[in-house]
Design a protein around this motif. Structure first.
Motif, PDB file in Angstrom:
ATOM      1  N   PHE A 258       0.818  -1.212   0.000  1.00  0.00           N
ATOM      2  CA  PHE A 258       0.000   0.000   0.000  1.00  0.00           C
ATOM      3  C   PHE A 258       0.851   1.261   0.000  1.00  0.00           C
ATOM      4  CE2 PHE A 258      -4.639  -0.416   0.584  1.00  0.00           C
ATOM      5  CZ  PHE A 258      -4.737  -1.769   0.348  1.00  0.00           C
ATOM      6  N   GLN A 259       2.132   1.120   0.342  1.00  0.00           N
ATOM      7  CA  GLN A 259       2.986   2.302   0.359  1.00  0.00           C
ATOM      8  C   GLN A 259       4.057   2.233  -0.719  1.00  0.00           C
ATOM      9  OE1 GLN A 259       4.166   3.768   4.215  1.00  0.00           O
ATOM     10  NE2 GLN A 259       2.954   2.223   5.236  1.00  0.00           N
ATOM     11  N   SER A 280      -1.584   4.125  -3.856  1.00  0.00           N
ATOM     12  CA  SER A 280      -0.478   4.983  -3.418  1.00  0.00           C
ATOM     13  C   SER A 280       0.062   5.801  -4.593  1.00  0.00           C
ATOM     14  CB  SER A 280       0.636   4.141  -2.795  1.00  0.00           C
ATOM     15  OG  SER A 280       1.184   3.255  -3.740  1.00  0.00           O
ATOM     16  N   ALA A 300      -5.679   9.444  -0.047  1.00  0.00           N
ATOM     17  CA  ALA A 300      -4.760   9.090   1.035  1.00  0.00           C
ATOM     18  C   ALA A 300      -5.520   8.718   2.303  1.00  0.00           C
ATOM     19  CB  ALA A 300      -3.808  10.250   1.317  1.00  0.00           C
ATOM     20  N   MET A 301      -6.609   9.453   2.586  1.00  0.00           N
ATOM     21  CA  MET A 301      -7.409   9.131   3.772  1.00  0.00           C
ATOM     22  C   MET A 301      -7.995   7.731   3.659  1.00  0.00           C
ATOM     23  SD  MET A 301      -6.974  11.435   5.841  1.00  0.00           S
ATOM     24  CE  MET A 301      -8.011  11.043   7.232  1.00  0.00           C
ATOM     25  N   LEU A 303      -6.850   5.252   1.995  1.00  0.00           N
ATOM     26  CA  LEU A 303      -5.765   4.304   2.186  1.00  0.00           C
ATOM     27  C   LEU A 303      -5.421   4.150   3.670  1.00  0.00           C
ATOM     28  CD1 LEU A 303      -2.874   4.400  -0.262  1.00  0.00           C
ATOM     29  CD2 LEU A 303      -2.405   3.971   2.108  1.00  0.00           C
ATOM     30  N   PHE A 304      -5.409   5.271   4.366  1.00  0.00           N
ATOM     31  CA  PHE A 304      -5.091   5.286   5.790  1.00  0.00           C
ATOM     32  C   PHE A 304      -6.099   4.447   6.567  1.00  0.00           C
ATOM     33  CE2 PHE A 304      -4.978   8.044   9.833  1.00  0.00           C
ATOM     34  CZ  PHE A 304      -3.980   7.262  10.385  1.00  0.00           C
ATOM     35  N   LEU A 307      -5.571   0.746   6.000  1.00  0.00           N
ATOM     36  CA  LEU A 307      -4.411   0.243   6.738  1.00  0.00           C
ATOM     37  C   LEU A 307      -4.680   0.162   8.240  1.00  0.00           C
ATOM     38  CD1 LEU A 307      -1.234   1.725   5.042  1.00  0.00           C
ATOM     39  CD2 LEU A 307      -2.167  -0.574   4.944  1.00  0.00           C
ATOM     40  N   LEU A 308      -5.430   1.141   8.764  1.00  0.00           N
ATOM     41  CA  LEU A 308      -5.764   1.098  10.190  1.00  0.00           C
ATOM     42  C   LEU A 308      -6.568  -0.156  10.498  1.00  0.00           C
ATOM     43  CD1 LEU A 308      -6.774   4.652  11.470  1.00  0.00           C
ATOM     44  CD2 LEU A 308      -4.776   3.267  12.061  1.00  0.00           C
TER      45      LEU A 308
ATOM     46  N   MET B 114       1.809   3.861  12.708  1.00  0.00           N
ATOM     47  CA  MET B 114       0.605   3.512  11.948  1.00  0.00           C
ATOM     48  C   MET B 114       0.303   4.511  10.841  1.00  0.00           C
ATOM     49  SD  MET B 114      -1.332   1.106  13.997  1.00  0.00           S
ATOM     50  CE  MET B 114      -2.803   1.675  14.795  1.00  0.00           C
ATOM     51  N   PRO B 116       0.813   5.984   7.470  1.00  0.00           N
ATOM     52  CA  PRO B 116       1.510   5.624   6.238  1.00  0.00           C
ATOM     53  C   PRO B 116       2.090   6.844   5.527  1.00  0.00           C
ATOM     54  CG  PRO B 116      -0.850   5.537   5.879  1.00  0.00           C
ATOM     55  CD  PRO B 116      -0.644   5.890   7.326  1.00  0.00           C
ATOM     56  N   ASN B 117       3.121   6.630   4.705  1.00  0.00           N
ATOM     57  CA  ASN B 117       3.783   7.760   4.056  1.00  0.00           C
ATOM     58  C   ASN B 117       2.859   8.497   3.081  1.00  0.00           C
ATOM     59  OD1 ASN B 117       3.641   5.911   1.990  1.00  0.00           O
ATOM     60  ND2 ASN B 117       5.849   5.706   1.704  1.00  0.00           N
ATOM     61  N   ASN B 118       1.859   7.793   2.553  1.00  0.00           N
ATOM     62  CA  ASN B 118       0.948   8.440   1.610  1.00  0.00           C
ATOM     63  C   ASN B 118       0.229   9.622   2.240  1.00  0.00           C
ATOM     64  OD1 ASN B 118       0.765   5.482   2.058  1.00  0.00           O
ATOM     65  ND2 ASN B 118       0.467   5.535  -0.154  1.00  0.00           N
ATOM     66  N   VAL B 119      -0.121   9.455   3.528  1.00  0.00           N
ATOM     67  CA  VAL B 119      -0.898  10.500   4.198  1.00  0.00           C
ATOM     68  C   VAL B 119      -0.027  11.715   4.493  1.00  0.00           C
ATOM     69  CG1 VAL B 119      -2.243  11.008   6.266  1.00  0.00           C
ATOM     70  CG2 VAL B 119      -2.475   8.803   5.170  1.00  0.00           C
ATOM     71  N   ILE B 122       1.619  14.956   1.036  1.00  0.00           N
ATOM     72  CA  ILE B 122       1.162  16.274   0.585  1.00  0.00           C
ATOM     73  C   ILE B 122       1.399  17.326   1.660  1.00  0.00           C
ATOM     74  CG2 ILE B 122      -0.867  17.567  -0.171  1.00  0.00           C
ATOM     75  CD1 ILE B 122      -1.935  14.704  -1.025  1.00  0.00           C
TER      76      ILE B 122
END
Lengths: 325, 274
Positions: A258-259, A280, A300-301, A303-304, A307-308, B114, B116-119, B122
């Motif tokens: 995912f990253q 990603s 991005a949210m 995706l977050f 993952l959470l 927890m 991730p780099n995506n968040v 930006i």
């Protein structure tokens, strides 16, 4: 007044470290103690603050601000973000190209997870045998894991070259022509998966190997006495006992895929078309190529949150499962 | 007996297959980089290329690899050092100093794992640009200079140290900085090495952040420089591109061969003794 409350707080903190003497031996002693403790508190803050500041600014603040950005429209260059409510999310969910991107992400992630678990475990079982030369192979297998993804991807780009690459060398004796791999929408994802698996497989194998070597010997002896065959022993003892390791592999693989940026950037750049654009890569594309901060932040949210959920699942599962020892 | 022998033969066949799978591509990389310029387009390929370094010179001419190396060295050395210092100071504070609710603070810091780099991509770009750090070493280093995983590893390690040694030093009147420097850190040496090396590998290989935070060729780090070389050379000059790839990969491969045990232990540590 302040002294007593602070002291009590200090005592609770002191209790958890197990250090610190009792503070109830007269006023003068307690004042002296308090001064020392205040110095200790100050030192504590001094020592953690650089790290805390960096983590706060570059890990936690982004989560908050990104959540806000996902509700806005902004080109990242000029002006200010304009609030648009949930529109970015609605746009994402109603766009068919975004569905394709979600599907790509799922395909990529699932293939890596399944490939890592099956091949990683197989290689680990091999490494667990007393074979001459296994040390060298183990080193060679782990090495790609610590090499830059950009370098590994560049190497595989050459391997995949239909005219001069290693795949031609391997396929030619069978009379098979090499596919166009990264330039063919049907093959690009497969190419990405192969290269990515190659980079991470050694790591997974070593993790499994460590798990295998930690398994209790007695169980295997008991199984042998009961006349259990190799396959039964593997299915009934090894696999269940390794389930915490499997879950670790599962979660780290999901988080990793995912990253993933570097291998996608070098191998395919998300293409051809959208064929290898994952969630990603989409975040990067929307944010830094299309200058659409709102859409990027919304993706991005999303995706977050995914993952959470995965991490939360791991914590629960492992807590339940790991207590067999 | 024959069944056992057959099993053994099969196992060795498997080991050879796995060996080829991993050594093959690596050999392909190094042999291609060392070929003479025209040899790379031969089929079937020449497997023993000898020692030719024209490809490296070509790569160096096509892209400013000198700059890339300097940038990567500065970013890796600076970033890994700050990371290690941060990990050490934070871990020591959490283990040996008293503070109200420090375990809660520890968990809060750990929670950053927890994210991730995506968040962060930006927003960190916006933050760094507000700080005026775009295309600078500060911008390359500081956002990655915090340490969470390293802090965690070191804290766990410090918790296993014999408490009476530290207690004895404290009774002798030694201050915390002296205890840390002279008593605790020498005992933590294996874990410090592990945490330091992981930090070096992370910084050296980092890709997406250096890609977005730098915008001139001269400020690129090696992994981004490799991408630049490839787009510059097109798909044409594979020899030079493989030479560039060797320059990016070799330093970490050497580090790995030197410190294999520390690296594997650090990277797989979270798995077994979770």
């Amino acid at each position: 007044m302040t002294t007593t409350t602070a002291d009590r707080q200090g005592q609770t903190a002191g209790a958890s470290t197990g250090g610190g003497a009792p503070t109830t031996r007269g006023r003068r002693r307690s004042r002296h103690h308090w001064r020392r403790r205040r110095k200790e508190y100050a030192l504590f803050l001094l020592m953690i603050s650089p790290n805390l500041l960096i983590i706060g600014t570059f890990d936690y603040w982004p989560v908050i601000y990104n959540a806000w950005l996902s509700l806005t429209r902004w080109n990242m260059l000029s002006g200010a973000p304009r609030y648009v409510g949930l529109q970015n999310y609605e746009n994402l969910f109603s766009s068919s190209s975004f569905h394709g991107i979600l599907l790509n992400t799922l395909t990529f992630s699932a293939a890596i997870v399944i490939g890592s678990v099956i091949l990683g475990l197989a290689v680990a079982l091999l490494f667990d045998q007393k074979l001459r030369g296994r040390g060298i192979v183990r080193t060679a297998a782990f090495a790609p894991h610590i090499v830059s993804g950009a370098a590994v991807a560049t190497l595989w780009l050459f391997i995949f070259d239909p005219a001069y690459g290693l795949t031609r060398v391997v396929l030619d004796p069978f009379g098979v022509a090499s596919p166009r791999w990264v330039n063919d929408a049907d093959w690009a994802m497969i190419a990405l998966i192969i290269a990515y698996l190659w980079k991470g497989l050694g790591f997974v194998a070593i993790v499994y190997l460590a798990g295998l070597q930690n398994l209790p010997e007695e169980l295997y002896e008991a199984a042998k006495l009961d006349g259990a065959g190799t396959w039964t022993t593997f299915r009934r003892i090894t696999l269940p006992l390794l389930s915490p390791v499997t879950f670790f592999v599962l979660v780290t693989s999901i988080i990793g895929t995912f990253q993933a940026y570097d291998m996608i950037a070098v191998l395919t750049g998300g293409g051809p078309g959208d064929a290898t654009t994952t969630l990603s890569w989409y975040v990067y594309q929307q944010g830094f190529r299309a200058s659409d901060a709102g859409t990027a932040a919304a993706a991005a949210m999303l995706l977050f949150v995914i993952l959470l959920l995965v991490t939360g699942l791991q914590t629960r599962f492992v807590q339940r499962k790991v207590h067999y020892t | 007996m024959t069944a056992a022998r057959l099993r053994r033969v099969l196992l060795y066949a498997g080991l050879v297959a796995v060996g080829l799978l991993f050594i093959g591509p690596m050999y392909w990389l190094f042999s291609s980089a060392l070929k003479e310029s025209g040899d790379i387009y031969q089929f079937p390929p020449r497997w023993l290329p000898g020692w030719h370094f024209e490809n490296f010179a070509d790569a160096w001419r096509a892209a400013p690899f000198g700059d890339f190396f300097v940038n990567s060295l500065i970013v890796t050395a600076g970033g890994a050092t700050i990371k290690l210092v941060n990990a050490t100071l934070t871990a020591y504070a959490f283990v040996f100093l008293r503070f109200p609710y420090k375990n809660v603070i520890f968990l809060v810091m750990l929670g950053a794992l927890m994210v991730p780099n995506n968040v962060t991509l930006i927003v960190n770009y916006i933050t760094v640009s507000n700080l005026g750090w775009i295309n600078t070493y500060l911008g390359l280093i500081v956002p990655s200079a915090g340490s969470v995983f390293g802090m965690f590893l070191l804290r766990q390690y410090m918790l296993t140290l014999p408490g009476d040694v530290v207690e004895a030093a404290r009774v002798d009147g030694a201050g915390h900085l002296r205890i840390m420097w002279q008593v605790v850190l020498p005992m933590c040496k294996p874990m410090l090495v592990t945490v330091g090396i992981i930090a070096v590998v992370d910084m050296w290989n980092d890709f997406i952040w250096p890609l977005i935070v730098t915008n001139t060729v001269e400020m690129r780090t090696l992994p981004i420089g490799l991408l630049y070389l490839r787009s510059n050379e097109g798909y044409a000059n594979w020899g030079a591109i493989m030479a560039g790839t060797v320059m990016v990969a070799l330093p970490m491969l050497i580090l790995f061969l030197l410190a294999q045990r520390q690296i594997t232990r650090g990277l797989t540590g979270g798995a077994v003794k979770g």
